[in-house]
Enzyme design. Structure first.
Site, PDB file in Angstrom:
ATOM      1  N   SER A 136      17.827  75.372  11.502  1.00 12.36           N
ATOM      2  CA  SER A 136      17.977  74.244  11.910  1.00 12.36           C
ATOM      3  C   SER A 136      16.668  73.611  11.953  1.00 12.36           C
ATOM      4  O   SER A 136      16.361  72.216  11.782  1.00 12.36           O
ATOM      5  CB  SER A 136      18.975  73.799  12.832  1.00 12.36           C
ATOM      6  OG  SER A 136      18.323  74.044  14.030  1.00 12.36           O
ATOM      7  N   VAL A 169      24.687  61.694  17.000  1.00  8.08           N
ATOM      8  CA  VAL A 169      23.815  61.714  15.818  1.00  8.08           C
ATOM      9  C   VAL A 169      24.337  62.206  14.695  1.00  8.08           C
ATOM     10  O   VAL A 169      23.618  62.355  13.741  1.00  8.08           O
ATOM     11  CB  VAL A 169      22.257  62.240  16.446  1.00  8.08           C
ATOM     12  CG1 VAL A 169      21.823  61.473  17.535  1.00  8.08           C
ATOM     13  CG2 VAL A 169      22.459  63.597  16.606  1.00  8.08           C
ATOM     14  N   TYR A 189      19.598  78.405  15.024  1.00 13.77           N
ATOM     15  CA  TYR A 189      18.866  77.280  15.663  1.00 13.77           C
ATOM     16  C   TYR A 189      17.489  77.094  14.645  1.00 13.77           C
ATOM     17  O   TYR A 189      17.092  76.024  14.510  1.00 13.77           O
ATOM     18  CB  TYR A 189      18.816  77.668  17.177  1.00 13.77           C
ATOM     19  CG  TYR A 189      17.842  76.500  17.863  1.00 13.77           C
ATOM     20  CD1 TYR A 189      18.257  75.475  18.296  1.00 13.77           C
ATOM     21  CD2 TYR A 189      16.606  76.914  18.019  1.00 13.77           C
ATOM     22  CE1 TYR A 189      17.381  74.369  18.914  1.00 13.77           C
ATOM     23  CE2 TYR A 189      15.755  75.995  18.787  1.00 13.77           C
ATOM     24  CZ  TYR A 189      16.173  74.888  19.194  1.00 13.77           C
ATOM     25  OH  TYR A 189      15.320  74.072  19.928  1.00 13.77           O
TER      26      TYR A 189
HETATM   27  P1  NAD Z   1      18.347  68.639  26.777  1.00 12.93           P
HETATM   28  O1  NAD Z   1      19.533  69.420  26.561  1.00 12.93           O
HETATM   29  O2  NAD Z   1      17.724  68.524  28.148  1.00 12.93           O
HETATM   30  O3  NAD Z   1      18.440  67.216  26.182  1.00 12.93           O
HETATM   31  C1  NAD Z   1      19.081  67.158  24.764  1.00 12.93           C
HETATM   32  C2  NAD Z   1      19.968  65.699  24.910  1.00 12.93           C
HETATM   33  O4  NAD Z   1      20.702  65.619  23.608  1.00 12.93           O
HETATM   34  C3  NAD Z   1      21.146  65.948  25.756  1.00 12.93           C
HETATM   35  O5  NAD Z   1      20.990  64.764  26.505  1.00 12.93           O
HETATM   36  C4  NAD Z   1      22.418  65.720  24.789  1.00 12.93           C
HETATM   37  O6  NAD Z   1      23.443  65.110  25.424  1.00 12.93           O
HETATM   38  C5  NAD Z   1      21.676  65.108  23.667  1.00 12.93           C
HETATM   39  N1  NAD Z   1      22.816  65.630  22.410  1.00 12.93           N
HETATM   40  C6  NAD Z   1      23.090  66.681  22.039  1.00 12.93           C
HETATM   41  N2  NAD Z   1      23.820  66.550  21.051  1.00 12.93           N
HETATM   42  C7  NAD Z   1      23.930  65.315  20.668  1.00 12.93           C
HETATM   43  C8  NAD Z   1      24.475  64.625  19.561  1.00 12.93           C
HETATM   44  N3  NAD Z   1      25.391  65.074  18.748  1.00 12.93           N
HETATM   45  N4  NAD Z   1      24.443  63.254  19.645  1.00 12.93           N
HETATM   46  C9  NAD Z   1      23.715  62.602  20.568  1.00 12.93           C
HETATM   47  N5  NAD Z   1      22.973  63.359  21.450  1.00 12.93           N
HETATM   48  C10 NAD Z   1      23.373  64.579  21.526  1.00 12.93           C
HETATM   49  O7  NAD Z   1      17.451  69.351  25.875  1.00 12.93           O
HETATM   50  P2  NAD Z   1      15.723  69.046  25.295  1.00 12.93           P
HETATM   51  O8  NAD Z   1      15.017  70.634  25.430  1.00 12.93           O
HETATM   52  O9  NAD Z   1      15.424  67.950  26.120  1.00 12.93           O
HETATM   53  O10 NAD Z   1      16.113  69.101  23.881  1.00 12.93           O
HETATM   54  C11 NAD Z   1      15.361  67.884  22.964  1.00 12.93           C
HETATM   55  C12 NAD Z   1      15.109  68.421  21.698  1.00 12.93           C
HETATM   56  O11 NAD Z   1      13.905  69.472  21.885  1.00 12.93           O
HETATM   57  C13 NAD Z   1      15.906  69.238  20.972  1.00 12.93           C
HETATM   58  O12 NAD Z   1      16.256  68.920  19.710  1.00 12.93           O
HETATM   59  C14 NAD Z   1      15.481  70.560  21.198  1.00 12.93           C
HETATM   60  O13 NAD Z   1      16.340  71.577  20.104  1.00 12.93           O
HETATM   61  C15 NAD Z   1      14.223  70.568  21.204  1.00 12.93           C
HETATM   62  N6  NAD Z   1      13.553  71.468  21.756  1.00 12.93           N
HETATM   63  C16 NAD Z   1      13.610  72.073  22.951  1.00 12.93           C
HETATM   64  C17 NAD Z   1      12.602  72.890  23.457  1.00 12.93           C
HETATM   65  C18 NAD Z   1      12.942  73.430  25.010  1.00 12.93           C
HETATM   66  O14 NAD Z   1      12.374  74.425  25.256  1.00 12.93           O
HETATM   67  N7  NAD Z   1      13.729  72.909  25.849  1.00 12.93           N
HETATM   68  C19 NAD Z   1      12.111  73.844  22.567  1.00 12.93           C
HETATM   69  C20 NAD Z   1      11.960  73.533  21.215  1.00 12.93           C
HETATM   70  C21 NAD Z   1      12.566  72.358  20.785  1.00 12.93           C
END
Ligand code: NAD
Length: 261
Positions: free
Chosen positions: A158, A63, A155
């Site tokens: 961001s 992305v 983070y």
């Molecule tokens: P996850 O690691 O399970 O999923 C993230 C996905 O994004 C992975 O499949 C990964 O391969 C993909 N990804 C990473 N970099 C990428 C790139 N450059 N291009 C394409 N795909 C890419 O984690 P998640 O928790 O499901 O994360 C989803 C979103 O939620 C993220 O933006 C994360 O920062 C946010 N988030 C997560 C939490 C938490 O507690 N899990 C809390 C707040 C925010």
């Protein structure tokens, strides 16, 4: 079952966690999905959707790569005839480095994926959505973008940037019919947070996770997917420019210590 009937929706980070849960739910609610991830785990997401009778295509892309982003948006338009929704969700944690350990290269990678990646996806869908007379954009920010203590400085900054992108874009897109919102998850059990859950399991302390929010537990990806799909739907037609916490109540409080008396 038809919250997103006939919507054509791009979801990034759809290979795991929140993105995968959102892709499955949006497909179940009637949307045709472009599931994007840099990992080939996105193929499994699409297979699961297809096995349940839904419509989806997988795209492996980074992305933070502007050309790759333009290509998956073009693919949505060529295969589905347009784009009604974007869930810019892909993100990286940035690791556990402290303020003084973080390098410029660390910052650049975290911002490239979490913040610029969101900007690029919005930039790429807006011309098509404008042509169509509207659309819905949702971004995954975080409670880390609202306050301290949910991630490193790179983070957190961001994710504060993602909130600002959602708010500012909503106004830049004034009168176009395109809404832009951000979801701010609290602690959710996904690939990203697996080390935290694994460590708690190792110590027999899983019941301690999520105890600082009044719902007294961590969240599941499905609980974020529910909010994302609502915001992508026409039922959220008057919700615009917002950063909505889905965190069990964590961000509702002043600093707080569990009462021991
Ligand atoms: P996850 O690691 O399970 O999923 C993230 C996905 O994004 C992975 O499949 C990964 O391969 C993909 N990804 C990473 N970099 C990428 C790139 N450059 N291009 C394409 N795909 C890419 O984690 P998640 O928790 O499901 O994360 C989803 C979103 O939620 C993220 O933006 C994360 O920062 C946010 N988030 C997560 C939490 C938490 O507690 N899990 C809390 C707040 C925010």
């Amino acid at each position: 079952m038809n919250l997103l009937q006939n919507k054509r929706i791009i979801i990034t980070g759809a290979g795991s966690g929140i993105g995968r849960a959102s892709a499955l739910l949006a497909a179940e609610e009637g949307a045709a999905i472009v599931a994007v991830d840099q990992s080939d785990s996105v193929l499994e997401t699409v297979q699961t959707i297809e096995q349940s009778g839904g419509r989806a295509m997988a795209v492996q892309a980074d992305v933070s790569d502007e050309e790759a982003v333009a290509a998956f948006v073009a693919r949505c338009v060529s295969e589905y005839g347009g784009v009604d929704g974007l869930y810019a969700n892909a993100g990286v944690s940035g690791g556990r480095k402290t303020l003084t350990e973080l390098t410029v290269a660390d910052w650049q990678r975290t911002l490239a994926v979490n913040t610029i990646g969101v900007f690029l996806a919005i930039k790429a869908v807006v011309p098509e959505m404008t042509k169509q007379g509207g659309g819905a954009i949702v971004c995954t920010a975080s409670v880390a973008g609202l306050r301290a203590n949910a991630g490193g400085v790179d983070y957190s900054a961001s994710k504060a940037g993602v909130i600002s992108i959602a708010q500012t874009s909503a106004y830049q897109l004034y009168g176009t019919g395109i809404r832009v919102n951000a979801v701010c998850p609290g602690l959710i059990e996904t690939g990203m947070t697996k080390p935290t859950f694994d460590l708690a399991d190792e110590r027999g302390r899983r019941d301690r996770i999520g105890q600082i929010n009044p719902t007294a537990r961590a969240g599941q990806p499905q609980e974020i997917a529910e909010m994302a799909c609502f915001l992508l739907s026409d039922r959220a037609s008057y919700v615009n420019g917002q950063a909505i916490p889905v965190d069990g109540g964590l961000s509702a409080s002043h600093p707080w210590v569990f009462p021991r008396i």
